[in-house]
Design an enzyme around this catalytic site. Structure first.
Site, PDB file in Angstrom:
ATOM      1  N   CYS A  77       0.872  -1.176   0.000  1.00  0.00           N
ATOM      2  CA  CYS A  77       0.000   0.000   0.000  1.00  0.00           C
ATOM      3  C   CYS A  77       0.908   1.225   0.000  1.00  0.00           C
ATOM      4  O   CYS A  77       1.592   1.492   0.993  1.00  0.00           O
ATOM      5  CB  CYS A  77      -0.871  -0.026   1.251  1.00  0.00           C
ATOM      6  SG  CYS A  77      -1.878   1.443   1.386  1.00  0.00           S
ATOM      7  N   ASN A  79       0.220   4.629  -0.423  1.00  0.00           N
ATOM      8  CA  ASN A  79      -0.208   5.780   0.392  1.00  0.00           C
ATOM      9  C   ASN A  79      -0.110   5.439   1.878  1.00  0.00           C
ATOM     10  O   ASN A  79       0.284   6.274   2.691  1.00  0.00           O
ATOM     11  CB  ASN A  79      -1.649   6.170   0.043  1.00  0.00           C
ATOM     12  CG  ASN A  79      -1.755   6.765  -1.357  1.00  0.00           C
ATOM     13  OD1 ASN A  79      -0.823   7.406  -1.831  1.00  0.00           O
ATOM     14  ND2 ASN A  79      -2.889   6.554  -2.013  1.00  0.00           N
ATOM     15  N   ASN A 165       1.424  -5.678  -5.415  1.00  0.00           N
ATOM     16  CA  ASN A 165      -0.019  -5.930  -5.487  1.00  0.00           C
ATOM     17  C   ASN A 165      -0.470  -5.716  -6.936  1.00  0.00           C
ATOM     18  O   ASN A 165       0.200  -5.024  -7.709  1.00  0.00           O
ATOM     19  CB  ASN A 165      -0.791  -5.085  -4.446  1.00  0.00           C
ATOM     20  CG  ASN A 165      -0.601  -3.608  -4.624  1.00  0.00           C
ATOM     21  OD1 ASN A 165       0.344  -3.172  -5.266  1.00  0.00           O
ATOM     22  ND2 ASN A 165      -1.481  -2.814  -4.072  1.00  0.00           N
ATOM     23  N   CYS A 228      -4.717   5.837  -5.055  1.00  0.00           N
ATOM     24  CA  CYS A 228      -4.054   4.576  -4.664  1.00  0.00           C
ATOM     25  C   CYS A 228      -2.576   4.753  -5.018  1.00  0.00           C
ATOM     26  O   CYS A 228      -2.235   4.964  -6.190  1.00  0.00           O
ATOM     27  CB  CYS A 228      -4.681   3.420  -5.430  1.00  0.00           C
ATOM     28  SG  CYS A 228      -3.806   1.869  -5.180  1.00  0.00           S
TER      29      CYS A 228
HETATM   30  N1  LIG Z   1      -4.450   2.128  -1.514  1.00  0.00           N
HETATM   31  C1  LIG Z   1      -3.279   1.349  -1.521  1.00  0.00           C
HETATM   32  C2  LIG Z   1      -3.395  -0.070  -1.970  1.00  0.00           C
HETATM   33  C3  LIG Z   1      -4.206  -0.879  -0.978  1.00  0.00           C
HETATM   34  C4  LIG Z   1      -4.295  -2.316  -1.365  1.00  0.00           C
HETATM   35  C5  LIG Z   1      -5.103  -2.567  -2.582  1.00  0.00           C
HETATM   36  N2  LIG Z   1      -6.500  -2.239  -2.418  1.00  0.00           N
HETATM   37  C6  LIG Z   1      -4.958  -4.065  -2.934  1.00  0.00           C
HETATM   38  O1  LIG Z   1      -5.779  -4.877  -2.503  1.00  0.00           O
HETATM   39  O2  LIG Z   1      -3.994  -4.386  -3.637  1.00  0.00           O
HETATM   40  C7  LIG Z   1      -2.101   2.096  -2.097  1.00  0.00           C
HETATM   41  O3  LIG Z   1      -2.015   3.295  -1.816  1.00  0.00           O
HETATM   42  O4  LIG Z   1      -1.238   1.513  -2.739  1.00  0.00           O
END
Ligand SMILES: N[C@@H](CCC[C@H](N)C(=O)O)C(=O)O
Length: 327
Positions: A77, A79, A165, A228
């Site tokens: 993540c 942020n 991710n 994100c």
């Molecule tokens: N908002 C985040 C990413 C959070 C995880 C994402 N929803 C996932 O499941 O991969 C960021 O700022 O990178």
């Protein structure tokens, strides 16, 4: 149980930070997922896009685990990592640190304010993986670079990348941003489906002036968020690969919650990205939580004054986005 939380945001992507280093909580794995579902729910007084659990690490300065609002755990993540960077740097009186995440130890550091009086941190986004099995994306090919996926759209071209991710990225025009297609295809790939069995974060990216882009992301496990961080980093990389922006130079990334800068580095064999942006605290509070009865009560709350300062940056960005959408 009583839990201390800090509510904060990076580009309006908001999180509850829970410190498991200074407090002796005894959460089970099930508890962490339940806490995410309960505390992040927008109908509670807290509400957030996710929870950041900050823990001791055996080999780094600290460890971050991030849970989405639906209780699923994400490997990274961007942020959220800026908030954890600030928390750990302030806790240990440092200006840089290494944070263990699910798949990598990442360097973070305090930076000159991106906007007057807005706490600013840089975090490393790495590894960058294009192999479809890393997302995973079930297509009969090794990678997907600026190509159509017939099950999703006949007009859009997508790039799939894990950082680590999973992200699916399309460079679009204003009309496509204004249509409902992003919501429609994001819901498809984040429901039961054969292409993305674990879901995926879906970003639409519009090139603005040279060196500036706008990114809007539908996040896996959450829905549309203000921003994100990993998506903005992956999107910057995709624009460099398509020669819309240069490598090794700051790219300004506008989003619905503010703006960040990304610098994409081309290494001998792969890429890494610096993500630079705000780490803003909104309040600190203590909450009484009953997981069995799904009850949350805020017993103590100290508002912080940082949001007022951040709003100036936000209103400047909103004007740019409105102008862009008008064409
Ligand atoms: N908002 C985040 C990413 C959070 C995880 C994402 N929803 C996932 O499941 O991969 C960021 O700022 O990178």
């Amino acid at each position: 149980m009583q839990i201390k939380v800090i509510k904060g945001h990076g580009s309006g992507n908001d999180f509850l930070l829970i410190d498991e280093i200074s407090n002796t909580y005894t959460f089970t794995e099930k508890n962490r997922a339940e806490l995410a579902r309960l505390l992040c729910h927008r109908e509670t007084e807290l509400g957030a896009d996710g929870i950041l659990f900050v823990m001791n690490s055996e080999h780094a300065d600290a460890r971050m685990r991030v849970f989405n609002a639906d209780g699923s755990e994400a490997s990274m993540c961007g942020n959220g990592l800026r908030l954890v960077a600030r928390y750990i740097c302030e806790l240990y009186g440092r200006s840089e640190a290494v944070i263990e995440t699910m798949k990598a130890d990442l360097k973070v550091s305090k930076q000159r304010d991106l906007f007057p009086d807005v706490h600013t941190y840089q975090v490393e986004i790495s590894p960058v993986l294009f192999e479809l099995k890393a997302l995973p994306l079930n297509l009969n090919q090794p990678t997907l670079y600026n190509e159509r996926i017939k099950e999703l759209s006949t007009e859009l071209r997508f790039t799939a990348v894990a950082v680590p991710n999973p992200h699916l990225i399309a460079i679009v025009e204003t009309e496509q941003l204004q249509s409902g297609i992003q919501k429609q295809l994001s819901e498809k790939v984040n429901g039961p489906n054969e292409l993305f069995p674990d879901g995926v974060n879906v970003s639409f990216v519009k090139q603005l002036d040279n060196g500036a882009i706008y990114v809007r992301t539908f996040e896996r496990g959450v829905g549309f968020t203000n921003a994100c961080g990993t998506a903005m980093s992956a999107s910057s990389l995709v624009t460099c690969l398509q020669e819309l922006n240069p490598f090794e130079q700051p790219i300004t990334v506008y989003n619905n919650g503010g703006k960040v800068q990304c610098v994409v580095h081309k290494l001998a064999r792969d890429y890494k990205i610096d993500l630079i942006g705000n780490a803003t605290y909104l309040y600190e509070s203590t909450v009484e939580v009953n997981l069995e009865r799904e009850l949350v009560e805020i017993t103590d709350k100290k508002e912080l004054t940082e949001e007022g300062i951040y709003e100036k940056l936000q209103s400047e960005v909103q004007q740019i986005i409105t102008k862009m959408l008008k064409g």
